[in-house]
Design a protein around this motif. Structure first.
Motif, short mmCIF file in Angstrom:
data_model
loop_
_atom_site.label_atom_id
_atom_site.label_comp_id
_atom_site.label_asym_id
_atom_site.label_seq_id
_atom_site.Cartn_x
_atom_site.Cartn_y
_atom_site.Cartn_z
N GLU A 27 0.80 -1.17 -0.12
CA GLU A 27 -0.05 0.02 0.07
C GLU A 27 0.73 1.23 -0.22
OE1 GLU A 27 -2.91 -0.12 3.41
OE2 GLU A 27 -2.99 -2.36 3.25
N SER A 30 2.75 1.73 -3.43
CA SER A 30 1.30 2.05 -4.40
C SER A 30 1.03 3.45 -4.27
CB SER A 30 0.32 1.03 -4.17
OG SER A 30 0.61 -0.29 -4.32
N SER A 31 0.80 4.04 -2.87
CA SER A 31 0.50 5.44 -2.79
C SER A 31 1.66 6.32 -3.39
CB SER A 31 0.58 5.67 -1.13
OG SER A 31 -0.55 5.11 -0.63
N LYS A 33 3.62 5.74 -5.83
CA LYS A 33 3.56 5.64 -7.50
C LYS A 33 2.36 6.54 -7.42
CE LYS A 33 3.06 2.82 -11.27
NZ LYS A 33 2.71 1.47 -11.71
N GLU A 34 1.11 6.29 -6.85
CA GLU A 34 -0.06 7.31 -7.44
C GLU A 34 0.28 8.80 -7.28
OE1 GLU A 34 -2.97 5.83 -4.74
OE2 GLU A 34 -3.02 3.57 -5.87
N PRO A 63 4.81 -2.11 -6.80
CA PRO A 63 5.31 -1.47 -8.32
C PRO A 63 6.71 -1.29 -8.16
CG PRO A 63 3.26 -0.51 -6.80
CD PRO A 63 3.85 -1.40 -5.80
#
Lengths: 254, 254
Positions: A27, A30-31, A33-34, A63
Protein backbone atom coordinates in the motif's frame (compact mmCIF):
# COMPACT_ATOMS: atom_id res chain seq x y z
CA UNK A 1 5.27 16.57 9.25
CA UNK A 2 7.47 17.50 6.29
CA UNK A 3 6.22 16.50 2.87
CA UNK A 4 9.17 14.62 1.47
CA UNK A 5 9.75 14.76 -2.27
CA UNK A 6 11.35 11.33 -2.50
CA UNK A 7 11.91 8.09 -0.57
CA UNK A 8 14.87 5.76 -0.13
CA UNK A 9 13.44 2.42 1.01
CA UNK A 10 15.13 -0.63 2.48
CA UNK A 11 13.94 -4.09 1.37
CA UNK A 12 14.35 -7.00 3.81
CA UNK A 13 12.35 -6.33 7.00
CA UNK A 14 10.75 -3.22 5.46
CA UNK A 15 9.09 -4.42 2.25
CA UNK A 16 9.30 -8.19 2.76
CA UNK A 17 10.55 -10.71 5.29
CA UNK A 18 12.46 -13.43 3.42
CA UNK A 19 9.94 -14.66 0.87
CA UNK A 20 6.91 -13.11 2.59
CA UNK A 21 5.58 -9.69 1.56
CA UNK A 22 4.67 -7.10 4.22
CA UNK A 23 1.15 -6.01 3.06
CA UNK A 24 1.42 -2.44 4.42
CA UNK A 25 4.51 -1.97 2.26
CA UNK A 26 2.50 -2.73 -0.89
CA UNK A 27 0.00 0.00 0.00
CA UNK A 28 2.79 2.39 0.95
CA UNK A 29 4.72 1.97 -2.33
CA UNK A 30 1.48 2.01 -4.35
CA UNK A 31 0.61 5.39 -2.76
CA UNK A 32 4.04 6.76 -3.68
CA UNK A 33 3.47 5.66 -7.25
CA UNK A 34 -0.05 7.16 -7.40
CA UNK A 35 1.24 10.48 -6.10
CA UNK A 36 4.17 10.46 -8.54
CA UNK A 37 6.67 10.60 -5.70
CA UNK A 38 10.05 9.17 -6.73
CA UNK A 39 11.33 6.20 -4.72
CA UNK A 40 14.42 4.03 -4.79
CA UNK A 41 14.87 0.68 -3.08
CA UNK A 42 18.31 0.88 -1.50
CA UNK A 43 19.77 -2.53 -0.67
CA UNK A 44 23.13 -3.81 0.59
CA UNK A 45 22.58 -6.92 -1.52
CA UNK A 46 25.46 -7.02 -4.00
CA UNK A 47 24.84 -10.43 -5.50
CA UNK A 48 21.74 -9.67 -7.57
CA UNK A 49 21.30 -7.42 -10.58
CA UNK A 50 18.71 -4.59 -10.41
CA UNK A 51 16.66 -6.49 -13.01
CA UNK A 52 16.38 -9.57 -10.78
CA UNK A 53 15.55 -7.49 -7.68
CA UNK A 54 12.82 -5.62 -9.61
CA UNK A 55 11.41 -8.91 -10.90
CA UNK A 56 11.26 -10.31 -7.37
CA UNK A 57 9.43 -7.21 -6.11
CA UNK A 58 6.98 -7.25 -9.03
CA UNK A 59 6.22 -10.90 -8.27
CA UNK A 60 5.36 -9.85 -4.72
CA UNK A 61 2.94 -7.17 -6.00
CA UNK A 62 5.20 -4.17 -5.36
CA UNK A 63 5.15 -1.52 -8.13
CA UNK A 64 8.79 -1.65 -9.19
CA UNK A 65 10.81 -1.22 -12.36
CA UNK A 66 14.56 -1.67 -12.74
CA UNK A 67 15.04 2.09 -12.33
CA UNK A 68 13.60 1.85 -8.80
CA UNK A 69 16.39 -0.44 -7.58
CA UNK A 70 19.74 0.75 -6.21
CA UNK A 71 22.07 -1.98 -4.95
CA UNK A 72 25.40 -1.69 -3.15
CA UNK A 73 26.96 -3.03 -6.37
CA UNK A 74 25.55 -0.14 -8.40
CA UNK A 75 26.74 2.33 -5.75
CA UNK A 76 30.18 0.69 -5.80
CA UNK A 77 30.45 0.92 -9.59
CA UNK A 78 29.33 4.53 -9.55
CA UNK A 79 31.76 5.39 -6.74
CA UNK A 80 34.74 3.78 -8.52
CA UNK A 81 34.21 5.81 -11.69
CA UNK A 82 34.50 8.99 -9.59
CA UNK A 83 37.93 8.02 -8.22
CA UNK A 84 41.31 8.87 -9.63
CA UNK A 85 42.72 5.35 -9.39
CA UNK A 86 43.31 3.21 -12.47
CA UNK A 87 39.87 2.06 -13.60
CA UNK A 88 40.44 -1.66 -13.19
CA UNK A 89 39.44 -4.03 -10.43
CA UNK A 90 40.11 -7.51 -9.13
CA UNK A 91 36.61 -8.55 -8.13
CA UNK A 92 35.37 -11.12 -5.64
CA UNK A 93 31.60 -11.41 -5.88
CA UNK A 94 28.55 -12.70 -7.72
CA UNK A 95 26.51 -11.57 -10.71
CA UNK A 96 25.36 -8.22 -9.33
CA UNK A 97 28.80 -6.75 -8.68
CA UNK A 98 30.48 -8.32 -11.73
CA UNK A 99 27.87 -6.86 -14.09
CA UNK A 100 27.66 -3.46 -12.38
CA UNK A 101 31.42 -2.95 -12.72
CA UNK A 102 31.47 -4.20 -16.29
CA UNK A 103 28.62 -1.83 -17.24
CA UNK A 104 30.47 1.06 -15.60
CA UNK A 105 33.52 0.36 -17.77
CA UNK A 106 35.75 -0.94 -14.97
CA UNK A 107 38.18 -3.48 -16.46
CA UNK A 108 38.73 -6.81 -14.74
CA UNK A 109 42.39 -7.22 -13.80
CA UNK A 110 44.17 -9.67 -11.51
CA UNK A 111 47.77 -8.53 -11.24
CA UNK A 112 47.97 -4.73 -10.96
CA UNK A 113 44.36 -3.60 -10.48
CA UNK A 114 43.50 -0.10 -9.29
CA UNK A 115 40.96 -1.63 -6.89
CA UNK A 116 40.15 -4.85 -5.11
CA UNK A 117 36.37 -5.04 -4.79
CA UNK A 118 34.69 -7.52 -2.47
CA UNK A 119 31.03 -8.51 -2.41
CA UNK A 120 29.49 -11.74 -1.11
CA UNK A 121 30.74 -14.69 -3.13
CA UNK A 122 29.30 -18.08 -2.33
CA UNK A 123 31.88 -19.61 -4.66
CA UNK A 124 34.76 -18.17 -2.64
CA UNK A 125 38.10 -20.02 -2.79
CA UNK A 126 41.45 -19.65 -1.02
CA UNK A 127 43.02 -18.62 -4.32
CA UNK A 128 40.55 -15.74 -4.79
CA UNK A 129 41.32 -14.42 -1.30
CA UNK A 130 45.07 -14.94 -1.82
CA UNK A 131 44.95 -12.88 -5.04
CA UNK A 132 42.95 -10.15 -3.27
CA UNK A 133 45.40 -10.04 -0.35
CA UNK A 134 48.42 -9.82 -2.68
CA UNK A 135 46.82 -7.06 -4.78
CA UNK A 136 45.93 -5.02 -1.67
CA UNK A 137 49.47 -5.46 -0.31
CA UNK A 138 50.66 -4.36 -3.74
CA UNK A 139 48.77 -1.08 -3.44
CA UNK A 140 45.33 -1.70 -4.94
CA UNK A 141 42.64 0.28 -3.13
CA UNK A 142 40.40 -2.01 -1.08
CA UNK A 143 36.62 -1.57 -1.50
CA UNK A 144 33.80 -3.55 0.13
CA UNK A 145 30.25 -3.39 -1.26
CA UNK A 146 28.96 -3.79 2.30
CA UNK A 147 30.06 -5.06 5.70
CA UNK A 148 27.08 -7.15 6.84
CA UNK A 149 28.66 -9.95 8.87
CA UNK A 150 25.77 -12.34 8.47
CA UNK A 151 23.36 -13.31 5.75
CA UNK A 152 19.82 -14.55 6.53
CA UNK A 153 18.94 -17.87 4.88
CA UNK A 154 16.44 -20.64 5.33
CA UNK A 155 19.15 -22.63 7.15
CA UNK A 156 19.81 -19.78 9.60
CA UNK A 157 22.30 -16.91 9.66
CA UNK A 158 25.25 -17.67 7.37
CA UNK A 159 28.50 -15.69 7.03
CA UNK A 160 27.99 -12.40 5.18
CA UNK A 161 30.34 -10.28 3.11
CA UNK A 162 31.67 -8.38 6.13
CA UNK A 163 33.05 -11.64 7.52
CA UNK A 164 34.99 -12.31 4.33
CA UNK A 165 36.18 -8.71 4.08
CA UNK A 166 37.84 -9.30 7.47
CA UNK A 167 39.98 -12.07 5.90
CA UNK A 168 41.66 -9.42 3.75
CA UNK A 169 41.68 -6.58 6.28
CA UNK A 170 43.14 -8.79 9.03
CA UNK A 171 45.76 -10.43 6.84
CA UNK A 172 46.89 -7.20 5.13
CA UNK A 173 46.24 -4.67 7.89
CA UNK A 174 44.32 -2.53 5.36
CA UNK A 175 40.73 -1.47 6.13
CA UNK A 176 38.37 -1.18 3.16
CA UNK A 177 36.30 1.75 1.96
CA UNK A 178 32.78 0.47 2.60
CA UNK A 179 30.02 1.53 0.19
CA UNK A 180 26.83 0.01 1.65
CA UNK A 181 24.66 1.02 4.59
CA UNK A 182 25.38 2.27 7.27
CA UNK A 183 28.10 4.14 5.38
CA UNK A 184 27.06 7.37 3.71
CA UNK A 185 28.51 6.57 0.27
CA UNK A 186 25.48 4.54 -0.87
CA UNK A 187 23.16 7.33 0.37
CA UNK A 188 25.08 9.99 -1.54
CA UNK A 189 25.02 7.84 -4.69
CA UNK A 190 21.29 7.20 -4.22
CA UNK A 191 20.60 10.94 -3.93
CA UNK A 192 22.39 11.52 -7.22
CA UNK A 193 20.38 8.75 -8.78
CA UNK A 194 17.01 10.03 -7.52
CA UNK A 195 18.13 13.58 -8.32
CA UNK A 196 16.97 15.19 -5.08
CA UNK A 197 18.76 17.04 -2.28
CA UNK A 198 19.31 15.77 1.28
CA UNK A 199 16.50 17.89 2.74
CA UNK A 200 13.95 16.51 0.28
CA UNK A 201 14.40 12.79 0.95
CA UNK A 202 13.40 10.29 3.65
CA UNK A 203 15.27 7.04 4.37
CA UNK A 204 12.91 4.23 5.42
CA UNK A 205 14.13 1.06 7.11
CA UNK A 206 13.71 -1.55 9.85
CA UNK A 207 17.34 -1.94 10.90
CA UNK A 208 18.78 0.81 13.08
CA UNK A 209 22.40 -0.24 12.61
CA UNK A 210 22.26 -0.21 8.81
CA UNK A 211 19.28 1.77 7.42
CA UNK A 212 18.79 4.42 10.08
CA UNK A 213 22.50 4.97 10.67
CA UNK A 214 23.00 5.29 6.90
CA UNK A 215 20.43 8.09 6.88
CA UNK A 216 22.01 9.74 9.90
CA UNK A 217 25.52 9.39 8.41
CA UNK A 218 24.28 10.71 5.08
CA UNK A 219 22.54 13.67 6.69
CA UNK A 220 18.97 12.83 5.65
CA UNK A 221 15.78 12.33 7.65
CA UNK A 222 14.90 8.78 8.69
CA UNK A 223 11.76 6.73 9.25
CA UNK A 224 12.17 3.65 11.42
CA UNK A 225 9.55 0.92 10.96
CA UNK A 226 9.30 -1.91 13.49
CA UNK A 227 8.51 -4.73 11.06
CA UNK A 228 11.98 -6.24 10.94
CA UNK A 229 15.25 -6.33 12.88
CA UNK A 230 15.21 -3.50 15.46
CA UNK A 231 12.57 -3.64 18.20
CA UNK A 232 11.11 -0.63 20.06
CA UNK A 233 13.00 -1.80 23.17
CA UNK A 234 16.31 -1.89 21.30
CA UNK A 235 15.65 1.50 19.76
CA UNK A 236 15.33 3.09 23.23
CA UNK A 237 18.99 2.25 23.88
CA UNK A 238 20.24 4.18 20.85
CA UNK A 239 21.70 7.59 21.47
CA UNK A 240 20.72 9.19 18.19
CA UNK A 241 17.03 8.59 17.40
CA UNK A 242 15.39 8.35 13.94
CA UNK A 243 13.48 11.43 12.75
CA UNK A 244 10.22 9.39 12.75
CA UNK A 245 9.18 6.00 14.13
CA UNK A 246 6.16 3.84 13.21
CA UNK A 247 5.06 0.31 14.07
CA UNK A 248 3.98 -0.33 10.51
CA UNK A 249 4.05 1.65 7.27
CA UNK A 250 0.24 1.87 7.53
CA UNK A 251 0.76 4.63 10.09
CA UNK A 252 2.80 6.78 7.73
CA UNK A 253 0.94 9.58 5.98
CA UNK A 254 2.63 10.50 2.73
CA UNK B 1 72.58 -18.98 33.53
CA UNK B 2 70.19 -21.79 34.46
CA UNK B 3 70.93 -25.21 33.01
CA UNK B 4 67.62 -26.03 31.35
CA UNK B 5 66.61 -29.67 31.22
CA UNK B 6 64.61 -29.35 28.00
CA UNK B 7 63.91 -27.03 25.06
CA UNK B 8 60.77 -26.02 23.17
CA UNK B 9 61.95 -24.69 19.81
CA UNK B 10 60.12 -22.71 17.14
CA UNK B 11 60.76 -23.58 13.49
CA UNK B 12 60.33 -20.80 10.88
CA UNK B 13 62.78 -17.96 11.60
CA UNK B 14 64.51 -19.98 14.33
CA UNK B 15 65.60 -23.23 12.62
CA UNK B 16 65.04 -22.29 8.99
CA UNK B 17 63.82 -19.39 6.87
CA UNK B 18 61.41 -20.70 4.26
CA UNK B 19 63.43 -23.40 2.49
CA UNK B 20 66.82 -22.21 3.80
CA UNK B 21 68.36 -23.75 6.91
CA UNK B 22 69.89 -21.50 9.61
CA UNK B 23 73.33 -23.16 10.12
CA UNK B 24 73.68 -22.17 13.81
CA UNK B 25 70.41 -23.99 14.47
CA UNK B 26 71.89 -27.26 13.16
CA UNK B 27 74.76 -26.95 15.62
CA UNK B 28 72.40 -25.97 18.42
CA UNK B 29 70.06 -28.93 17.95
CA UNK B 30 72.99 -31.30 17.39
CA UNK B 31 74.45 -30.19 20.76
CA UNK B 32 71.13 -30.86 22.46
CA UNK B 33 71.10 -34.34 20.98
CA UNK B 34 74.71 -35.06 22.00
CA UNK B 35 74.02 -33.97 25.56
CA UNK B 36 70.81 -36.05 25.67
CA UNK B 37 68.70 -32.97 26.40
CA UNK B 38 65.07 -33.44 25.34
CA UNK B 39 63.73 -31.01 22.75
CA UNK B 40 60.43 -30.47 20.99
CA UNK B 41 59.81 -28.38 17.89
CA UNK B 42 56.64 -26.45 18.69
CA UNK B 43 54.91 -25.08 15.58
CA UNK B 44 51.62 -23.32 14.87
CA UNK B 45 51.53 -25.13 11.52
CA UNK B 46 48.35 -27.22 11.58
CA UNK B 47 48.39 -28.44 7.98
CA UNK B 48 51.27 -30.90 8.12
CA UNK B 49 51.59 -34.18 10.01
CA UNK B 50 54.49 -34.59 12.48
CA UNK B 51 55.95 -37.18 10.11
CA UNK B 52 56.17 -34.69 7.25
CA UNK B 53 57.62 -31.94 9.48
CA UNK B 54 60.28 -34.38 10.80
CA UNK B 55 61.13 -35.45 7.26
CA UNK B 56 61.57 -31.83 6.18
CA UNK B 57 63.89 -31.12 9.13
CA UNK B 58 65.92 -34.30 8.49
CA UNK B 59 66.34 -33.25 4.87
CA UNK B 60 67.77 -29.95 6.12
CA UNK B 61 70.29 -31.77 8.34
CA UNK B 62 68.51 -31.22 11.67
CA UNK B 63 68.51 -34.24 14.01
CA UNK B 64 64.76 -34.87 14.25
CA UNK B 65 62.43 -37.82 14.64
CA UNK B 66 58.64 -37.69 14.61
CA UNK B 67 58.65 -37.64 18.44
CA UNK B 68 60.48 -34.28 18.35
CA UNK B 69 57.60 -32.52 16.56
CA UNK B 70 54.62 -30.92 18.29
CA UNK B 71 52.15 -29.11 16.01
CA UNK B 72 49.13 -26.99 16.90
CA UNK B 73 47.04 -29.83 15.49
CA UNK B 74 48.52 -32.33 17.95
CA UNK B 75 47.95 -29.83 20.78
CA UNK B 76 44.36 -29.31 19.60
CA UNK B 77 43.64 -33.06 19.51
CA UNK B 78 45.15 -33.53 22.93
CA UNK B 79 43.22 -30.57 24.34
CA UNK B 80 39.88 -31.82 22.98
CA UNK B 81 40.24 -35.24 24.61
CA UNK B 82 40.58 -33.48 27.99
CA UNK B 83 37.27 -31.62 27.59
CA UNK B 84 33.85 -32.72 28.74
CA UNK B 85 32.10 -31.94 25.45
CA UNK B 86 30.88 -34.68 23.14
CA UNK B 87 33.99 -36.07 21.44
CA UNK B 88 33.05 -35.19 17.89
CA UNK B 89 34.11 -32.32 15.67
CA UNK B 90 33.21 -30.57 12.45
CA UNK B 91 36.67 -29.88 11.07
CA UNK B 92 37.92 -27.27 8.60
CA UNK B 93 41.57 -27.92 7.83
CA UNK B 94 44.18 -29.92 5.99
CA UNK B 95 45.96 -33.24 6.56
CA UNK B 96 47.64 -32.38 9.85
CA UNK B 97 44.50 -31.51 11.80
CA UNK B 98 42.29 -34.14 10.17
CA UNK B 99 44.73 -36.95 11.06
CA UNK B 100 45.54 -35.64 14.55
CA UNK B 101 41.85 -35.61 15.51
CA UNK B 102 41.21 -39.01 13.94
CA UNK B 103 44.15 -40.52 15.82
CA UNK B 104 42.88 -39.00 19.07
CA UNK B 105 39.52 -40.73 18.57
CA UNK B 106 37.53 -37.56 17.83
CA UNK B 107 34.66 -38.48 15.50
CA UNK B 108 33.96 -36.35 12.43
CA UNK B 109 30.40 -34.95 12.61
CA UNK B 110 28.67 -32.22 10.61
CA UNK B 111 25.28 -31.67 12.23
CA UNK B 112 25.55 -31.79 16.02
CA UNK B 113 29.29 -31.84 16.73
CA UNK B 114 30.71 -31.15 20.19
CA UNK B 115 33.34 -28.91 18.57
CA UNK B 116 33.98 -26.88 15.47
CA UNK B 117 37.73 -26.99 14.82
CA UNK B 118 39.40 -24.61 12.37
CA UNK B 119 42.91 -24.87 10.96
CA UNK B 120 44.21 -23.40 7.70
CA UNK B 121 42.37 -24.94 4.74
CA UNK B 122 43.51 -23.92 1.29
CA UNK B 123 40.50 -25.78 -0.12
CA UNK B 124 38.08 -23.59 1.86
CA UNK B 125 34.55 -23.14 0.46
CA UNK B 126 31.52 -21.06 1.43
CA UNK B 127 29.67 -24.24 2.33
CA UNK B 128 32.37 -25.34 4.79
CA UNK B 129 32.20 -21.94 6.53
CA UNK B 130 28.39 -21.96 6.45
CA UNK B 131 28.35 -25.39 8.17
CA UNK B 132 30.85 -24.17 10.76
CA UNK B 133 28.81 -21.01 11.46
CA UNK B 134 25.56 -22.99 11.85
CA UNK B 135 27.20 -25.54 14.17
CA UNK B 136 28.71 -22.80 16.37
CA UNK B 137 25.32 -21.02 16.51
CA UNK B 138 23.86 -24.39 17.42
CA UNK B 139 26.14 -24.66 20.46
CA UNK B 140 29.26 -26.46 19.25
CA UNK B 141 32.39 -25.20 21.04
CA UNK B 142 34.57 -23.19 18.68
CA UNK B 143 38.30 -24.08 18.59
CA UNK B 144 41.07 -22.59 16.43
CA UNK B 145 44.41 -24.39 16.02
CA UNK B 146 46.08 -20.97 15.80
CA UNK B 147 45.30 -17.36 14.99
CA UNK B 148 48.13 -16.33 12.67
CA UNK B 149 46.50 -13.83 10.29
CA UNK B 150 49.03 -14.31 7.52
CA UNK B 151 50.95 -17.17 6.01
CA UNK B 152 54.39 -16.65 4.41
CA UNK B 153 54.65 -18.01 0.87
CA UNK B 154 56.89 -17.55 -2.14
CA UNK B 155 54.22 -15.21 -3.57
CA UNK B 156 54.20 -13.03 -0.45
CA UNK B 157 52.07 -13.02 2.70
CA UNK B 158 48.79 -14.86 2.11
CA UNK B 159 45.77 -15.04 4.44
CA UNK B 160 46.41 -17.30 7.45
CA UNK B 161 44.07 -19.30 9.64
CA UNK B 162 43.36 -16.38 11.97
CA UNK B 163 41.80 -14.48 9.08
CA UNK B 164 39.40 -17.33 8.34
CA UNK B 165 38.62 -17.84 12.02
CA UNK B 166 37.34 -14.25 11.96
CA UNK B 167 34.71 -15.23 9.36
CA UNK B 168 33.10 -17.45 11.98
CA UNK B 169 33.72 -15.27 15.03
CA UNK B 170 32.38 -12.14 13.30
CA UNK B 171 29.34 -13.83 11.82
CA UNK B 172 28.37 -15.75 14.98
CA UNK B 173 29.67 -13.38 17.67
CA UNK B 174 31.47 -16.33 19.29
CA UNK B 175 35.21 -16.09 19.94
CA UNK B 176 37.21 -19.33 19.65
CA UNK B 177 39.43 -21.04 22.15
CA UNK B 178 42.85 -20.69 20.50
CA UNK B 179 45.36 -23.51 20.97
CA UNK B 180 48.54 -22.29 19.23
CA UNK B 181 51.18 -19.71 20.20
CA UNK B 182 50.95 -17.11 21.77
CA UNK B 183 48.24 -18.89 23.79
CA UNK B 184 49.40 -21.00 26.70
CA UNK B 185 47.48 -24.15 25.77
CA UNK B 186 50.07 -25.38 23.25
CA UNK B 187 52.83 -24.73 25.82
CA UNK B 188 51.01 -26.69 28.51
CA UNK B 189 50.42 -29.57 26.10
CA UNK B 190 54.09 -29.47 25.02
CA UNK B 191 55.25 -29.65 28.66
CA UNK B 192 53.11 -32.76 29.16
CA UNK B 193 54.58 -34.25 26.01
CA UNK B 194 58.21 -33.52 26.97
CA UNK B 195 57.41 -34.56 30.56
CA UNK B 196 59.18 -31.67 32.28
CA UNK B 197 57.99 -28.90 34.60
CA UNK B 198 57.74 -25.19 33.75
CA UNK B 199 60.93 -24.30 35.60
CA UNK B 200 62.99 -26.86 33.71
CA UNK B 201 62.20 -25.76 30.17
CA UNK B 202 63.24 -22.95 27.83
CA UNK B 203 61.10 -21.66 24.92
CA UNK B 204 63.25 -20.60 21.94
CA UNK B 205 61.89 -18.43 19.12
CA UNK B 206 62.34 -15.49 16.76
CA UNK B 207 58.84 -13.99 16.92
CA UNK B 208 58.02 -11.97 20.03
CA UNK B 209 54.28 -11.92 19.41
CA UNK B 210 53.93 -15.69 19.06
CA UNK B 211 56.91 -17.62 20.50
CA UNK B 212 58.04 -15.32 23.30
CA UNK B 213 54.52 -14.39 24.39
CA UNK B 214 53.60 -18.09 24.41
CA UNK B 215 56.46 -18.70 26.84
CA UNK B 216 55.46 -15.71 28.97
CA UNK B 217 51.78 -16.74 28.93
CA UNK B 218 52.73 -20.33 29.74
CA UNK B 219 55.02 -19.26 32.60
CA UNK B 220 58.29 -20.59 31.21
CA UNK B 221 61.63 -18.93 30.49
CA UNK B 222 62.21 -17.62 26.98
CA UNK B 223 65.15 -17.21 24.62
CA UNK B 224 64.66 -14.68 21.82
CA UNK B 225 66.87 -15.16 18.75
CA UNK B 226 67.12 -12.36 16.16
CA UNK B 227 67.26 -14.55 13.07
CA UNK B 228 63.65 -14.09 12.00
CA UNK B 229 60.67 -11.80 12.51
CA UNK B 230 61.34 -9.57 15.54
CA UNK B 231 64.28 -7.14 15.32
CA UNK B 232 66.29 -5.81 18.29
CA UNK B 233 64.69 -2.39 17.65
CA UNK B 234 61.17 -3.85 17.80
CA UNK B 235 62.03 -5.81 20.93
CA UNK B 236 62.96 -2.60 22.78
CA UNK B 237 59.34 -1.44 22.49
CA UNK B 238 57.97 -4.51 24.27
CA UNK B 239 57.00 -4.10 27.87
CA UNK B 240 57.76 -7.62 29.02
CA UNK B 241 61.21 -8.74 27.88
CA UNK B 242 62.34 -12.31 27.12
CA UNK B 243 64.44 -14.05 29.79
CA UNK B 244 67.41 -14.23 27.39
CA UNK B 245 68.22 -12.61 24.03
CA UNK B 246 70.84 -13.63 21.43
CA UNK B 247 71.60 -12.51 17.87
CA UNK B 248 72.14 -16.09 16.77
CA UNK B 249 71.88 -19.48 18.46
CA UNK B 250 75.70 -19.69 18.19
CA UNK B 251 75.84 -17.40 21.24
CA UNK B 252 73.77 -19.73 23.39
CA UNK B 253 75.73 -21.98 25.75
CA UNK B 254 73.76 -25.09 26.60
Amino acid sequence: MTAYKGYLIDLDGTVYRGKEIIPEAVEFVSSLKEQNLPYLFVTNNSSETPESVAQKLQNMGIPCETKHVFTSSMATASYLTEQREKQSAYVIGEDGIQKALEQAGITYEEDQPGFVVMGIDRSITYEKLAKAALAVRNGARFIATNKDVSLPSERGLLPGNGSFVSVISLSTGVEPTVIGKPESIIVEQALERINLSKEEVLMVGDNYDTDILAGINGGIDTLMVHTGVTTAEQLKEKQEQPTHVVSSLKEWKI
